[in-house]
Design a protein around this motif. Sequence first.
Motif, mmCIF file in Angstrom:
data_model
loop_
_atom_site.group_PDB
_atom_site.id
_atom_site.type_symbol
_atom_site.label_atom_id
_atom_site.label_comp_id
_atom_site.label_asym_id
_atom_site.label_seq_id
_atom_site.Cartn_x
_atom_site.Cartn_y
_atom_site.Cartn_z
ATOM 1 N N THR A 130 0.836 -1.201 0.000
ATOM 2 C CA THR A 130 0.000 0.000 0.000
ATOM 3 C C THR A 130 0.872 1.253 0.000
ATOM 4 O OG1 THR A 130 -0.107 0.079 2.420
ATOM 5 C CG2 THR A 130 -1.892 -1.097 1.293
ATOM 6 N N LEU A 131 0.251 2.357 -0.373
ATOM 7 C CA LEU A 131 0.831 3.695 -0.269
ATOM 8 C C LEU A 131 -0.279 4.633 0.174
ATOM 9 C CD1 LEU A 131 2.908 4.147 -3.565
ATOM 10 C CD2 LEU A 131 3.817 3.954 -1.251
ATOM 11 N N PRO A 132 0.070 5.784 0.768
ATOM 12 C CA PRO A 132 -0.968 6.777 1.026
ATOM 13 C C PRO A 132 -1.634 7.181 -0.288
ATOM 14 C CG PRO A 132 1.090 7.377 2.123
ATOM 15 C CD PRO A 132 1.394 6.225 1.216
ATOM 16 N N SER A 133 -2.952 7.362 -0.275
ATOM 17 C CA SER A 133 -3.624 7.746 -1.523
ATOM 18 C C SER A 133 -3.180 9.131 -1.980
ATOM 19 C CB SER A 133 -5.144 7.674 -1.368
ATOM 20 O OG SER A 133 -5.572 8.466 -0.291
ATOM 21 N N ASP A 134 -2.907 10.022 -1.051
ATOM 22 C CA ASP A 134 -2.392 11.358 -1.365
ATOM 23 C C ASP A 134 -0.879 11.322 -1.157
ATOM 24 O OD1 ASP A 134 -1.841 14.018 -1.777
ATOM 25 O OD2 ASP A 134 -3.021 14.750 -0.083
ATOM 26 N N HIS A 135 -0.158 10.843 -2.162
ATOM 27 C CA HIS A 135 1.280 10.618 -1.998
ATOM 28 C C HIS A 135 2.147 11.478 -2.910
ATOM 29 C CE1 HIS A 135 0.004 7.705 -5.111
ATOM 30 N NE2 HIS A 135 1.143 8.051 -5.684
ATOM 31 N N GLY A 136 1.567 12.460 -3.602
ATOM 32 C CA GLY A 136 2.334 13.274 -4.549
ATOM 33 C C GLY A 136 3.521 13.976 -3.915
ATOM 34 N N TYR A 137 3.278 14.675 -2.802
ATOM 35 C CA TYR A 137 4.369 15.398 -2.152
ATOM 36 C C TYR A 137 5.382 14.432 -1.539
ATOM 37 C CZ TYR A 137 7.011 18.362 0.982
ATOM 38 O OH TYR A 137 8.040 18.988 1.630
ATOM 39 N N GLY A 138 4.886 13.360 -0.910
ATOM 40 C CA GLY A 138 5.784 12.374 -0.307
ATOM 41 C C GLY A 138 6.648 11.685 -1.347
ATOM 42 N N LEU A 139 6.066 11.397 -2.502
ATOM 43 C CA LEU A 139 6.811 10.768 -3.582
ATOM 44 C C LEU A 139 7.858 11.726 -4.141
ATOM 45 C CD1 LEU A 139 7.157 8.300 -5.379
ATOM 46 C CD2 LEU A 139 5.238 9.110 -6.752
ATOM 47 N N TYR A 140 7.469 12.983 -4.329
ATOM 48 C CA TYR A 140 8.417 14.010 -4.776
ATOM 49 C C TYR A 140 9.592 14.095 -3.800
ATOM 50 C CZ TYR A 140 10.345 18.736 -5.104
ATOM 51 O OH TYR A 140 11.201 19.808 -5.179
ATOM 52 N N SER A 141 9.291 14.155 -2.514
ATOM 53 C CA SER A 141 10.348 14.251 -1.499
ATOM 54 C C SER A 141 11.271 13.044 -1.546
ATOM 55 C CB SER A 141 9.734 14.374 -0.101
ATOM 56 O OG SER A 141 9.018 15.567 0.012
ATOM 57 N N SER A 142 10.693 11.861 -1.706
ATOM 58 C CA SER A 142 11.498 10.645 -1.784
ATOM 59 C C SER A 142 12.441 10.685 -2.984
ATOM 60 C CB SER A 142 10.566 9.425 -1.875
ATOM 61 O OG SER A 142 11.309 8.239 -1.990
ATOM 62 N N LEU A 143 11.916 11.128 -4.118
ATOM 63 C CA LEU A 143 12.746 11.209 -5.322
ATOM 64 C C LEU A 143 13.853 12.250 -5.171
ATOM 65 C CD1 LEU A 143 9.950 10.887 -8.014
ATOM 66 C CD2 LEU A 143 11.708 9.188 -7.478
ATOM 67 N N LYS B 225 15.324 1.868 -7.835
ATOM 68 C CA LYS B 225 14.893 0.531 -7.437
ATOM 69 C C LYS B 225 13.682 0.565 -6.503
ATOM 70 C CE LYS B 225 18.489 -1.645 -9.263
ATOM 71 N NZ LYS B 225 18.495 -1.338 -10.658
ATOM 72 N N SER B 226 13.530 1.675 -5.739
ATOM 73 C CA SER B 226 12.430 1.749 -4.789
ATOM 74 C C SER B 226 12.186 3.201 -4.404
ATOM 75 C CB SER B 226 12.747 0.923 -3.535
ATOM 76 O OG SER B 226 13.866 1.473 -2.855
ATOM 77 N N VAL B 227 11.010 3.432 -3.824
ATOM 78 C CA VAL B 227 10.669 4.723 -3.249
ATOM 79 C C VAL B 227 9.989 4.481 -1.910
ATOM 80 C CG1 VAL B 227 10.453 6.025 -5.406
ATOM 81 C CG2 VAL B 227 8.479 4.802 -4.527
ATOM 82 N N ARG B 228 10.224 5.378 -0.980
ATOM 83 C CA ARG B 228 9.582 5.306 0.334
ATOM 84 C C ARG B 228 8.712 6.545 0.484
ATOM 85 N NH1 ARG B 228 9.783 2.779 4.920
ATOM 86 N NH2 ARG B 228 11.647 1.556 4.482
ATOM 87 N N VAL B 229 7.450 6.325 0.830
ATOM 88 C CA VAL B 229 6.515 7.417 1.090
ATOM 89 C C VAL B 229 5.973 7.188 2.490
ATOM 90 C CG1 VAL B 229 4.438 8.618 0.367
ATOM 91 C CG2 VAL B 229 5.926 7.592 -1.353
ATOM 92 N N GLY B 230 6.379 8.051 3.422
ATOM 93 C CA GLY B 230 5.994 7.836 4.813
ATOM 94 C C GLY B 230 6.568 6.521 5.301
ATOM 95 N N ASN B 231 5.702 5.667 5.841
ATOM 96 C CA ASN B 231 6.141 4.357 6.333
ATOM 97 C C ASN B 231 6.005 3.264 5.279
ATOM 98 O OD1 ASN B 231 6.693 5.387 8.895
ATOM 99 N ND2 ASN B 231 4.570 5.133 9.539
ATOM 100 N N CYS B 232 5.623 3.628 4.073
ATOM 101 C CA CYS B 232 5.362 2.643 3.013
ATOM 102 C C CYS B 232 6.519 2.612 2.014
ATOM 103 C CB CYS B 232 4.073 2.991 2.276
ATOM 104 S SG CYS B 232 2.616 3.065 3.337
ATOM 105 N N MET B 233 6.875 1.404 1.629
ATOM 106 C CA MET B 233 7.942 1.203 0.651
ATOM 107 C C MET B 233 7.347 0.548 -0.595
ATOM 108 S SD MET B 233 11.182 1.344 -0.134
ATOM 109 C CE MET B 233 12.299 1.305 1.235
#
Length: 184
Positions: A12-25, A76-84
Motif C-alpha cells: 500500500t501507499l498513502p492515496s495522497d502521496h504526490g508530495y511524499g513521492l516528490y520528497s522521496s525522489l 529501485k524503490s521509493v519510500r513514502v511515509g512508512n510505506c515502501m
Amino acid sequence: MFDLTFDVRGDTLPSDHGYGLYSSLINSREQLRHLDWQLGTITGILDGKGLIKLGNQSSLLIRGGLQVANLVADLKSVRVGNCMANLEPPRITPITEQQSLSARIVVIKGAETPQQLSTALLKQSEQLGISGCFVVGDRRKIKIKRFTIVGFEVSANVSSADGLKLQQIGLGGKRKMGCGVFCA
C-alpha cells in the motif's frame, strides 16, 4: 521528452502521496530539484482508508528529458511515509502526439471552484498557444506539508500538435508532485 513508466510492487501507499513521492525522489536524486520534469503519481485501488492498494497494474510515471531519464532510470524503490514500493526497470518511450488527454488533478492558484479553474485553464492555455476544449471534472485535493491545495480532474481535447505541447508543458502548478500532468 520521454515517459519513464515503472511497474510498482508493494502493498500500500498513502492515496495522497504526490508530495511524499516528490520528497522521496529528491532525497535519492538531489539533482532532480534543479531539472524540468513531471511526476505522475502511482496508480492503485483506493481502499477508503486513505491508502491505495498496489497491484499488477500499479505504475509510476516520470516525464522529462534525457538528463532526467538518465538520472532516474536505475531507481529501485521509493519510500513514502512508512510505506515502501519497489520499482521494476522502466519502459522508456518518447511522448507522442495525442488529441485526447487527461490529468488526475490540475491546481492553479486562486482556482477553487470548477468555474474558476475553467477560466484559469483558458487563460493559461491561451498564453501557451494551446487551443482546445477543457472539461473540469471531480474535485481533488493534495496535501503539501500542512497545506491542503484544491484542484480538479481535467480532460482535454486538442489538436495533435497542441497535445504534444500539453504533455511537454502541462497546465497549472505542482507538476513535480503529480498535478497538471496530462496523459493519453
